[in-house]
Design an enzyme around this catalytic site. Structure first.
Site, PDB file in Angstrom:
ATOM      1  N   ILE A   1      61.639  -5.176  26.584  1.00 39.50           N
ATOM      2  CA  ILE A   1      61.899  -6.263  27.532  1.00 39.50           C
ATOM      3  C   ILE A   1      63.415  -6.343  27.626  1.00 39.50           C
ATOM      4  CG2 ILE A   1      61.717  -8.728  27.980  1.00 39.50           C
ATOM      5  CD1 ILE A   1      59.072  -8.700  26.527  1.00 39.50           C
ATOM      6  N   PRO A   2      64.000  -5.935  28.762  1.00 38.64           N
ATOM      7  CA  PRO A   2      65.432  -5.588  28.808  1.00 38.64           C
ATOM      8  C   PRO A   2      66.384  -6.779  28.926  1.00 38.64           C
ATOM      9  CG  PRO A   2      64.443  -5.219  30.951  1.00 38.64           C
ATOM     10  CD  PRO A   2      63.314  -5.638  30.042  1.00 38.64           C
ATOM     11  N   CYS A   3      66.508  -7.533  27.836  1.00 41.92           N
ATOM     12  CA  CYS A   3      67.440  -8.657  27.844  1.00 41.92           C
ATOM     13  C   CYS A   3      68.890  -8.191  27.968  1.00 41.92           C
ATOM     14  CB  CYS A   3      67.251  -9.513  26.600  1.00 41.92           C
ATOM     15  SG  CYS A   3      67.244  -8.614  25.047  1.00 41.92           S
ATOM     16  N   HIS A   4      69.155  -6.913  27.676  1.00 37.62           N
ATOM     17  CA  HIS A   4      70.521  -6.396  27.804  1.00 37.62           C
ATOM     18  C   HIS A   4      70.967  -6.338  29.263  1.00 37.62           C
ATOM     19  CE1 HIS A   4      67.778  -2.921  28.035  1.00 37.62           C
ATOM     20  NE2 HIS A   4      68.674  -2.353  28.816  1.00 37.62           N
TER      21      HIS A   4
END
Length: 297
Positions: free
Chosen positions: A248-251
């Site tokens: 889950i690409p929180c970056h």
């Protein structure tokens, strides 16, 4: 996991270790650091160093320097900004595209969350990833935790993830989590995710899943997408609490100013992820983003 896949992940992890040291050197030496100078500080020949970099990210070290600069975040916002439409984000059917990977996810009920993991059987194992050693956790329904040992010790990462579900039973079982982790880190096939969080957090994580690889959005856009446009600070907190980082690409969430914002597992890991994705997106075809900005190879 077969021998070839294992060797591939170990190779990626090694390349990240080299790249991580190079990030520190680039930060200290600036963008003008030459390939020869960088390779010398890495105790490698320029040719060997360039091979490792190119194999890991798909572009030369000189070009990669441009992706690693803090200013690159502003360029990403200008050139690769994604507007999240609430009508397409909130209430998804339970699946989303991420990279070349198909992610099927299931959220736990509010009641399950309130029980702090009681009754959950969580398997875990330490695995190599493209961004260093990672603690991977999974329930019978899918991956529920990924933590990267970029800035913290393994003990601290363990305490962080297990502390989120203090009533759960944790059993070391590397073989059980490896297939899903392999799909996630190699970006191939399908993996399942079991989201364990409060309802608002899950809405935010669902919005993150809609950001394409190589692109970014802002915390304010995410707040708008989940129906709480004034809750930017709360959104930032929820992004930081994402338990399945990278998948889950929180970056990909940045501040409106173009600043990177925070990252739970350390800023070097966030910068490396953004640079890796942007470089690979450009390398796959089309007019290179770097070329449009006069980056030199």
């Amino acid at each position: 996991m077969n021998c070839q896949a294992s060797q591939s992940m170990e190779s990626q992890a090694y390349h990240y270790g080299v790249m991580r040291r190079a990030i520190d050197l680039i930060d200290a030496g600036g963008a003008d650091l030459t390939l020869d100078g960088l390779a010398a500080q890495m105790a490698m020949s320029p040719a060997h160093f360039q091979r490792i970099f190119s194999a890991w990210v798909g572009v030369s070290p000189k070009r990669y320097q441009q992706y690693l600069t803090l200013g690159h975040a502003k360029t990403l916002l200008r050139e690769r900004f994604t507007t999240l439409d609430a009508s397409h984000t909130v209430g998804l059917s339970g699946s989303g595209r991420l990279h070349d990977l198909f992610v099927r996810w299931e959220a736990m009920s509010p009641g399950e969350f309130a029980r702090k993991g009681a009754g959950l059987h969580i398997r875990y194992g330490w695995l190599d990833s493209p961004f260093g050693a990672a603690l991977v956790m999974a329930t019978d329904r899918g991956l529920c935790g990924i933590g990267f040992a970029g800035e913290a010790t393994r003990d601290a990462i363990w305490a962080d993830l297990t502390g989120r579900w203090p009533e759960a039973e944790f059993v070391e079982d590397r073989a059980a989590v490896t297939p899903w982790a392999q799909a996630a880190f190699r970006q191939q096939g399908e993996t399942q995710v079991h989201l364990i969080g409060a309802p608002f957090q899950i809405k935010v994580w669902e919005a993150l899943l809609s950001i394409p690889s190589g692109q970014v959005t802002t915390y304010s856009e995410i707040a708008q997408a989940v129906g709480h446009p004034r809750a930017v600070r709360a959104v930032g907190t929820a992004v930081g609490r994402n338990p399945v980082s990278w998948l889950i690409p929180c970056h990909r969430a940045l501040r409106k100013s173009g600043a990177l914002g925070g990252y739970h597992w350390g800023m070097p890991v966030k910068r490396a992820m953004l640079a890796w994705e942007a470089a690979r997106t450009d390398a796959r075809g089309g007019q290179a983003f770097a070329d449009r900005n006069n980056f030199t190879p």
